[in-house]
Enzyme design. Structure first.
Site, PDB file in Angstrom:
ATOM      1  N   LYS A  33       6.875  -8.248  21.667  1.00 28.27           N
ATOM      2  CA  LYS A  33       8.272  -7.817  21.574  1.00 28.27           C
ATOM      3  C   LYS A  33       8.511  -6.582  22.438  1.00 28.27           C
ATOM      4  O   LYS A  33       9.503  -6.506  23.183  1.00 28.27           O
ATOM      5  CB  LYS A  33       8.634  -7.496  20.122  1.00 28.27           C
ATOM      6  CG  LYS A  33      10.086  -7.027  19.944  1.00 28.27           C
ATOM      7  CD  LYS A  33      10.288  -6.157  18.711  1.00 28.27           C
ATOM      8  CE  LYS A  33       9.821  -4.747  18.967  1.00 28.27           C
ATOM      9  NZ  LYS A  33      10.352  -3.757  18.005  1.00 28.27           N
ATOM     10  N   ASN A  34       7.614  -5.605  22.366  1.00 27.45           N
ATOM     11  CA  ASN A  34       7.807  -4.354  23.097  1.00 27.45           C
ATOM     12  C   ASN A  34       7.744  -4.543  24.602  1.00 27.45           C
ATOM     13  O   ASN A  34       8.321  -3.751  25.356  1.00 27.45           O
ATOM     14  CB  ASN A  34       6.761  -3.327  22.655  1.00 27.45           C
ATOM     15  CG  ASN A  34       7.016  -2.798  21.258  1.00 27.45           C
ATOM     16  OD1 ASN A  34       8.121  -2.919  20.731  1.00 27.45           O
ATOM     17  ND2 ASN A  34       5.992  -2.225  20.645  1.00 27.45           N
ATOM     18  N   ARG A 104      17.279  -1.198  18.564  1.00 25.83           N
ATOM     19  CA  ARG A 104      17.051   0.003  19.360  1.00 25.83           C
ATOM     20  C   ARG A 104      17.164  -0.300  20.849  1.00 25.83           C
ATOM     21  O   ARG A 104      17.656   0.503  21.643  1.00 25.83           O
ATOM     22  CB  ARG A 104      15.670   0.563  19.040  1.00 25.83           C
ATOM     23  CG  ARG A 104      15.379   1.889  19.737  1.00 25.83           C
ATOM     24  CD  ARG A 104      14.012   2.413  19.362  1.00 25.83           C
ATOM     25  NE  ARG A 104      13.784   3.746  19.902  1.00 25.83           N
ATOM     26  CZ  ARG A 104      12.648   4.406  19.776  1.00 25.83           C
ATOM     27  NH1 ARG A 104      11.648   3.851  19.136  1.00 25.83           N
ATOM     28  NH2 ARG A 104      12.510   5.613  20.279  1.00 25.83           N
ATOM     29  N   CYS A 127      14.577  -0.052  13.454  1.00 26.90           N
ATOM     30  CA  CYS A 127      13.820   0.534  12.347  1.00 26.90           C
ATOM     31  C   CYS A 127      14.225   1.985  12.126  1.00 26.90           C
ATOM     32  O   CYS A 127      14.361   2.759  13.077  1.00 26.90           O
ATOM     33  CB  CYS A 127      12.319   0.474  12.633  1.00 26.90           C
ATOM     34  SG  CYS A 127      11.607  -1.175  12.535  1.00 26.90           S
ATOM     35  N   ARG A 132      16.631   8.869  16.942  1.00 28.03           N
ATOM     36  CA  ARG A 132      16.752   8.002  18.115  1.00 28.03           C
ATOM     37  C   ARG A 132      17.454   8.761  19.238  1.00 28.03           C
ATOM     38  O   ARG A 132      18.429   8.304  19.802  1.00 28.03           O
ATOM     39  CB  ARG A 132      17.560   6.751  17.761  1.00 28.03           C
ATOM     40  CG  ARG A 132      16.987   5.946  16.613  1.00 28.03           C
ATOM     41  CD  ARG A 132      15.675   5.297  17.008  1.00 28.03           C
ATOM     42  NE  ARG A 132      15.209   4.358  16.001  1.00 28.03           N
ATOM     43  CZ  ARG A 132      14.056   3.747  16.040  1.00 28.03           C
ATOM     44  NH1 ARG A 132      13.240   3.976  17.030  1.00 28.03           N
ATOM     45  NH2 ARG A 132      13.704   2.902  15.089  1.00 28.03           N
ATOM     46  N   LEU A 136      17.155  12.246  26.899  1.00 31.29           N
ATOM     47  CA  LEU A 136      16.431  11.979  28.137  1.00 31.29           C
ATOM     48  C   LEU A 136      17.082  10.838  28.916  1.00 31.29           C
ATOM     49  O   LEU A 136      17.111  10.858  30.157  1.00 31.29           O
ATOM     50  CB  LEU A 136      14.973  11.645  27.834  1.00 31.29           C
ATOM     51  CG  LEU A 136      14.103  12.792  27.309  1.00 31.29           C
ATOM     52  CD1 LEU A 136      12.656  12.331  27.161  1.00 31.29           C
ATOM     53  CD2 LEU A 136      14.179  13.999  28.225  1.00 31.29           C
ATOM     54  N   ASP A 324       2.037   2.339  16.844  1.00 30.78           N
ATOM     55  CA  ASP A 324       2.300   1.150  16.033  1.00 30.78           C
ATOM     56  C   ASP A 324       1.032   0.569  15.420  1.00 30.78           C
ATOM     57  O   ASP A 324       1.111  -0.305  14.547  1.00 30.78           O
ATOM     58  CB  ASP A 324       3.002   0.078  16.869  1.00 30.78           C
ATOM     59  CG  ASP A 324       4.474   0.386  17.086  1.00 30.78           C
ATOM     60  OD1 ASP A 324       5.009   1.248  16.368  1.00 30.78           O
ATOM     61  OD2 ASP A 324       5.087  -0.233  17.969  1.00 30.78           O
ATOM     62  N   ILE A 347       5.543  10.668  16.641  1.00 26.81           N
ATOM     63  CA  ILE A 347       6.431   9.869  17.482  1.00 26.81           C
ATOM     64  C   ILE A 347       7.499   9.188  16.641  1.00 26.81           C
ATOM     65  O   ILE A 347       8.658   9.075  17.041  1.00 26.81           O
ATOM     66  CB  ILE A 347       5.608   8.829  18.271  1.00 26.81           C
ATOM     67  CG1 ILE A 347       4.630   9.547  19.204  1.00 26.81           C
ATOM     68  CG2 ILE A 347       6.523   7.899  19.061  1.00 26.81           C
ATOM     69  CD1 ILE A 347       3.666   8.627  19.906  1.00 26.81           C
TER      70      ILE A 347
END
Length: 439
Positions: A33-34, A104, A127, A132, A136, A324, A347
């Site tokens: 997914k990432n 996200r 999530c 969030r 940047l 993760d 993080i």
């Protein structure tokens, strides 16, 4: 009651997991997914036809695929786990704000939307694991001369009216993955050279760099931690989403926690080297093949304790443990005899607040040193209870804990789990886990 997801797939209201059974067998992971989310956004940004293969059927990816229609791209499904993204600016439309607010990764769409001059999006969702912040990202757009306006409901970016071709140089304060992706995609859409200092170098970003090169752009890493992008003419491309290292690591932790033996295929082992090194240090024999990893749980463990520190500094190197991986490691640590373990996650500062109370429902004793760090001793005897997947990684860790607990655990919140995994419970079931659906 059966729930309807945004992807149109019916989900049970929960799972019943009966623990005490060692897992055994072989299972293949889905695409990451990432890694898929930046590639889907890049397919909408490059303005050339792209074919994506090994696309995971998780709900977050499905939502982003639906959202890229707003960039003027048409998406054609081509069999299982494959899709074609075709530019078609005449059919651009406003992004579905409710849908964009639910994930996200909606911020990855902004560069492609700027091809038409403006991007208007809600604040990112997904999530609830901490702030969030978009500062940047906004710094990137301002470096390209874009104007940024924010309000309570979201943000609007207006592309610079000047058609510059001069290089853009950006110095990141830390190697943010999301900001690195956004900077590269903004350079693609603007057609401008980019020098990005302190880029993120994770496998997910490396996959995007490779994909852009295959599409006709020049992307390379320079000395002194600089990523260079030189726009090319662009060309059609075929990209393959890499196997999900987080899903693979979760399955390996489940094999280890249950005292099992099995093989996880479909993943590049080098993408998860820090986790494999840690499991080896803990005393779990690891065998690496070209496309997978085999793990055996020995009768007696003689390894070290776990010290997992996911801080902003850890983002600077792919040799550091991905944050993760921490939740499934916490579930594994609860089973390890005679050990004291420390976990830190700066993080995702809200992750422990989601996970630890749910593990305590199963009887886990965990000391919170701070809001982002905790300690625990093993082994601990867990007992089945009712728990909830409040976020993706909490859900995967609870599945592992349930497999080691006495009795039956009922896990609710499957919509969260399905956001990141097409069918993690099904893969555990294929390894012999006693899991049934609750309807």
């Amino acid at each position: 009651m059966i729930q309807q997801t945004s992807t149109g797939v019916d989900l049970p209201r929960g799972l019943a997991v009966r623990g005490g059974r060692p897992l055994r067998g072989t299972v293949a992971v889905d695409g990451s997914k990432n890694a898929a989310l930046p590639l889907v956004a890049a397919a909408a940004a490059i303005g050339r036809p792209v074919t994506l293969t090994n696309v995971p059927m998780s709900s977050d990816v499905g939502k982003l695929v639906r959202l890229i229609h707003a960039t003027g791209a048409r998406v054609v499904l081509d069999g299982h786990k494959a899709l074609h993204v075709i530019p078609d600016l005449d059919h651009a439309a406003e992004a579905d704000r409710a849908l964009a607010a639910s994930i996200r990764a909606s911020y990855y769409l902004a560069p492609a939307l700027l091809a038409s001059g403006r991007a208007e999006l809600p604040w990112p969702g997904g999530c609830n694991v901490g702030d969030r912040g978009m500062e940047l990202h906004f710094m990137v757009y301002e470096a390209f001369g874009d104007r940024v306006h924010t309000c309570e409901a979201g943000y609007q970016i207006t592309a610079s009216p000047l058609q510059r071709r001069t290089p853009v140089e950006i110095k990141l304060p830390f190697p943010s993955r999301g900001t690195t992706v956004v900077a590269l995609l903004r350079a693609v859409v603007a057609g401008r050279p980019l020098l990005l200092h302190r880029p993120n170098t994770s496998p997910e970003v490396a996959g995007l760099v490779k994909a852009l090169a295959q599409a006709g752009h020049e992307v390379s890493y320079l000395p002194d931690d600089v990523l260079s992008f030189q726009p090319g003419n662009g060309c059609p491309a075929t990209w393959c989403v890499p196997g999900d290292k987080i899903e693979a690591g979760t399955l390996l932790c489940a094999l280890a926690a249950t005292g099992g033996h099995g093989r996880v295929s479909g993943v590049n082992p080098t993408h998860m080297s820090p986790l494999l090194d840690l499991l080896d240090d803990l005393g779990f024999p690891i065998t690496i093949t070209n496309d997978g990893v085999e793990l055996s749980a020995p009768p007696t463990l003689t390894g070290t304790s776990i010290y997992a520190d996911a801080s902003l500094n850890s983002l600077s190197s792919p040799e550091c443990l991905d944050a993760d991986f921490e939740p499934p490691l916490i579930a594994l640590a609860l089973t390890l005899a005679g050990r004291s373990h420390t976990f830190i996650d700066e993080i995702n500062p809200g992750r422990h607040a989601n996970l630890l109370p749910q593990l305590r429902r199963l009887g886990a004793v965990i000391t919170e040193v701070s809001s982002t760090s905790c300690e625990l001793n093993g082994p601990q005897r867990l007992a089945g209870a009712s728990v909830e997947a409040i976020d993706i990684r909490t859900g995967s860790a609870l599945l592992i804990a349930a497999l080691t607990a006495a009795g039956t655990t009922e896990l609710a919140g499957l919509t969260q789990l399905q956001r990141g995994h097409a069918d993690l419970p099904g893969k555990l079931h294929a390894l012999g886990a006693d899991i049934i659906t609750l309807v």
